[in-house]
Scaffold this active site. Structure first.
Site, PDB file in Angstrom:
ATOM      1  N   GLU A 104     -16.086 -10.290 -41.487  1.00  0.00           N
ATOM      2  CA  GLU A 104     -16.680 -10.462 -42.813  1.00  0.00           C
ATOM      3  C   GLU A 104     -15.802  -9.163 -43.611  1.00  0.00           C
ATOM      4  O   GLU A 104     -15.742  -8.333 -42.971  1.00  0.00           O
ATOM      5  CB  GLU A 104     -18.142 -10.397 -42.824  1.00  0.00           C
ATOM      6  CG  GLU A 104     -18.811 -11.661 -42.377  1.00  0.00           C
ATOM      7  CD  GLU A 104     -20.234 -11.639 -42.480  1.00  0.00           C
ATOM      8  OE1 GLU A 104     -20.769 -12.890 -42.596  1.00  0.00           O
ATOM      9  OE2 GLU A 104     -21.049 -10.596 -42.235  1.00  0.00           O
ATOM     10  N   CYS A 142     -14.648  -4.168 -49.401  1.00  0.00           N
ATOM     11  CA  CYS A 142     -15.493  -3.301 -48.110  1.00  0.00           C
ATOM     12  C   CYS A 142     -14.545  -4.369 -47.007  1.00  0.00           C
ATOM     13  O   CYS A 142     -14.797  -5.368 -46.703  1.00  0.00           O
ATOM     14  CB  CYS A 142     -16.883  -3.656 -48.245  1.00  0.00           C
ATOM     15  SG  CYS A 142     -17.894  -2.980 -47.000  1.00  0.00           S
ATOM     16  N   CYS A 175     -19.348  -4.207 -33.456  1.00  0.00           N
ATOM     17  CA  CYS A 175     -19.255  -2.753 -33.245  1.00  0.00           C
ATOM     18  C   CYS A 175     -20.076  -2.198 -31.869  1.00  0.00           C
ATOM     19  O   CYS A 175     -21.231  -2.859 -31.613  1.00  0.00           O
ATOM     20  CB  CYS A 175     -19.966  -1.964 -34.476  1.00  0.00           C
ATOM     21  SG  CYS A 175     -19.822  -0.245 -34.480  1.00  0.00           S
ATOM     22  N   CYS A 186     -25.873   1.631 -33.784  1.00  0.00           N
ATOM     23  CA  CYS A 186     -27.017   2.138 -34.609  1.00  0.00           C
ATOM     24  C   CYS A 186     -28.338   1.118 -34.707  1.00  0.00           C
ATOM     25  O   CYS A 186     -28.109   0.016 -34.833  1.00  0.00           O
ATOM     26  CB  CYS A 186     -26.377   2.462 -36.085  1.00  0.00           C
ATOM     27  SG  CYS A 186     -25.127   3.679 -36.021  1.00  0.00           S
ATOM     28  N   CYS A 198     -24.536  -3.421 -48.072  1.00  0.00           N
ATOM     29  CA  CYS A 198     -24.123  -2.333 -46.858  1.00  0.00           C
ATOM     30  C   CYS A 198     -24.889  -2.439 -45.540  1.00  0.00           C
ATOM     31  O   CYS A 198     -26.268  -2.488 -45.397  1.00  0.00           O
ATOM     32  CB  CYS A 198     -24.611  -1.039 -47.466  1.00  0.00           C
ATOM     33  SG  CYS A 198     -23.514   0.336 -46.752  1.00  0.00           S
ATOM     34  N   CYS A 228     -28.513  -1.327 -37.839  1.00  0.00           N
ATOM     35  CA  CYS A 228     -27.329  -1.848 -38.463  1.00  0.00           C
ATOM     36  C   CYS A 228     -27.238  -3.573 -38.032  1.00  0.00           C
ATOM     37  O   CYS A 228     -27.324  -3.679 -36.501  1.00  0.00           O
ATOM     38  CB  CYS A 228     -26.363  -1.097 -38.162  1.00  0.00           C
ATOM     39  SG  CYS A 228     -24.487  -1.790 -38.505  1.00  0.00           S
TER      40      CYS A 228
HETATM   41  N1  SAH Z   1     -19.321   2.539 -38.764  1.00  0.00           N
HETATM   42  C1  SAH Z   1     -19.236   3.225 -40.192  1.00  0.00           C
HETATM   43  C2  SAH Z   1     -18.694   2.048 -41.124  1.00  0.00           C
HETATM   44  C3  SAH Z   1     -19.640   0.924 -41.242  1.00  0.00           C
HETATM   45  S1  SAH Z   1     -21.231   1.029 -41.594  1.00  0.00           S
HETATM   46  C4  SAH Z   1     -20.327   4.171 -40.291  1.00  0.00           C
HETATM   47  O1  SAH Z   1     -21.287   3.963 -39.608  1.00  0.00           O
HETATM   48  O2  SAH Z   1     -20.186   4.906 -41.281  1.00  0.00           O
HETATM   49  C5  SAH Z   1     -21.264   1.537 -43.390  1.00  0.00           C
HETATM   50  C6  SAH Z   1     -22.599   2.219 -43.627  1.00  0.00           C
HETATM   51  O3  SAH Z   1     -23.689   1.347 -43.693  1.00  0.00           O
HETATM   52  C7  SAH Z   1     -22.884   3.300 -42.964  1.00  0.00           C
HETATM   53  O4  SAH Z   1     -23.355   4.396 -43.832  1.00  0.00           O
HETATM   54  C8  SAH Z   1     -24.261   2.600 -42.163  1.00  0.00           C
HETATM   55  O5  SAH Z   1     -25.210   3.775 -41.767  1.00  0.00           O
HETATM   56  C9  SAH Z   1     -24.796   1.896 -43.380  1.00  0.00           C
HETATM   57  N2  SAH Z   1     -25.726   0.971 -43.023  1.00  0.00           N
HETATM   58  C10 SAH Z   1     -25.862   0.428 -41.835  1.00  0.00           C
HETATM   59  N3  SAH Z   1     -26.691  -0.764 -41.760  1.00  0.00           N
HETATM   60  C11 SAH Z   1     -27.271  -0.609 -43.194  1.00  0.00           C
HETATM   61  C12 SAH Z   1     -28.444  -1.267 -43.685  1.00  0.00           C
HETATM   62  N4  SAH Z   1     -28.939  -2.301 -43.103  1.00  0.00           N
HETATM   63  N5  SAH Z   1     -28.828  -0.826 -44.841  1.00  0.00           N
HETATM   64  C13 SAH Z   1     -28.075  -0.102 -45.566  1.00  0.00           C
HETATM   65  N6  SAH Z   1     -27.070   0.636 -45.043  1.00  0.00           N
HETATM   66  C14 SAH Z   1     -26.767   0.549 -43.735  1.00  0.00           C
END
Ligand code: SAH
Length: 343
Positions: free
Chosen positions: A92, A105, A112, A116, A333, A119
């Site tokens: 996506e 984006c 991934c 986390c 995000c 996420c």
């Molecule tokens: N792997 C990288 C980039 C992808 S995630 C990273 O971790 O930075 C991009 C951003 O989205 C990161 O700051 C992550 O913590 C945030 N993120 C992930 N899941 C989210 C959610 N459900 N709501 C808001 N931000 C989220």
């Protein structure tokens, strides 16, 4: 895949053209068709003789990723595209429009492996790294779909860009090449969970892109639960590496802090954050958590985010609450999970 012309620098295209015995300037023309005139296939290379096009088609690939699904937010016009990269791989990408400023984006990996806890992409696991050409393909596709020149590119889609440095760095160089699209590195942001060797590689490579570190919480015990990468690279060491990169590249450092109700959004959490980053020239992006189905986390009331921001501002720390975009189409995000993939 390595025959993808979108993965090649102008010099590499020149080598191909030269070794096939065609005039050297044909390479520059091909490059212009891709980066300036937004060709979608070799058929679009209008001023290039058929024999050159046929040679390229027979030996190399040039295509833009196909859109298999497109959703547009009714709230703010954010567009989410589901792109088919190969038979087994869908990813996506999101186009955000903020008062006429367009941000793409972009995904760096399919799925991934960072895991986390909060996420959406993490639930897919890592499928594979994207090639430089696939990353460039998203940029070109997004710019065509936006029907507008892009203003910013953020590596905040699926995947961890600094676990795919070779392809991500090459893609950055390809889109910023002044002979092609010439997209300024100052308008590109790489967001990382905190991969120290990747940050060091950015220094070595001499990149000038912005760096954003997903800090999430200053409480290291909590961070190792939410962001398992903390067990490999401690946040304080990540910050040291990030400061070094920003000093060398003369770019600004951003920390992303995803606010989750009752998890990391108390006044005490804000004070811990201040303790960790005080004195560093940086900016904090406070991101209200976007709901992911099946995850227990949620965002608190807006007032809570504002109180958190006030504490930071009290210490003269620059802190912004990120505007939520594309919430109604799961394009906000951290919500990218290429759901179609599961069918
Ligand atoms: N792997 C990288 C980039 C992808 S995630 C990273 O971790 O930075 C991009 C951003 O989205 C990161 O700051 C992550 O913590 C945030 N993120 C992930 N899941 C989210 C959610 N459900 N709501 C808001 N931000 C989220």
């Amino acid at each position: 895949m390595s025959n993808d012309i979108k993965s090649m620098t102008l010099q590499e295209i020149q080598d191909v053209i030269k070794s096939a015995g065609f005039e050297k300037y044909r390479a520059q023309q091909v490059h212009e068709w891709i980066y300036k005139k937004k060709a979608q296939s070799t058929d679009d290379f209008k001023n290039i003789p058929l024999k050159v096009r046929e040679y390229l088609e027979a030996n190399y690939d040039f295509f833009l990723p196909e859109i298999i699904k497109q959703q547009e937010s009714e709230i703010d016009g954010t567009k989410k595209l589901l792109l088919q990269l190969d038979e087994d791989t869908k990813i996506e990408t999101v186009i955000l429009n903020d008062e006429g400023r367009y941000t793409a984006c972009i995904s760096s990996q399919a799925g991934c492996g960072c895991g986390c806890a909060f996420c959406a992409t993490a639930t897919l696991g890592l499928k594979r790294d994207l090639t430089a050409g696939e990353i460039v393909g998203q940029f070109l596709r997004d710019e065509i779909e936006a029907a507008h020149l892009l203003d910013n590119v953020v590596f905040m889609g699926m995947g961890e860009p600094l676990l795919n440095t070779q392809n991500v760095f090459k893609a950055i160089k390809l889109i910023s090449d002044p002979k092609g699209r010439g997209f300024s590195q100052k308008r590109i942001t790489v967001s990382t969970v905190g991969i120290i060797p990747g940050i060091e590689a950015m220094i070595e490579e001499g990149l000038k892109v912005n760096l954003a570190v997903s800090l999430i919480t200053a409480d290291t015990a909590l961070r190792s639960k939410l962001v398992p990468m903390e067990k490999t690279y401690l946040i304080k060491d990540v910050i040291r590496a990030a400061k070094k990169y920003c000093a060398k590249s003369e770019t600004r450092l951003t920390f992303e802090y995803v606010l989750m109700e009752g998890v990391n959004d108390s006044a005490q959490d804000a004070e811990m954050l201040v303790e960790l980053i005080r004195g560093i020239d940086c900016r904090i992006n406070l991101i209200p958590y976007n709901k992911v189905s099946g995850k227990k986390y949620s965002s608190g009331q807006r007032e809570k985010a504002i109180s958190f921001q006030k504490i930071l501002k009290g210490y003269r720390i620059k802190a912004l609450i990120r505007k939520e975009k594309g919430v109604d189409i799961d394009a906000a995000c951290g919500q990218l999970a290429a759901k179609e993939d599961k069918k």
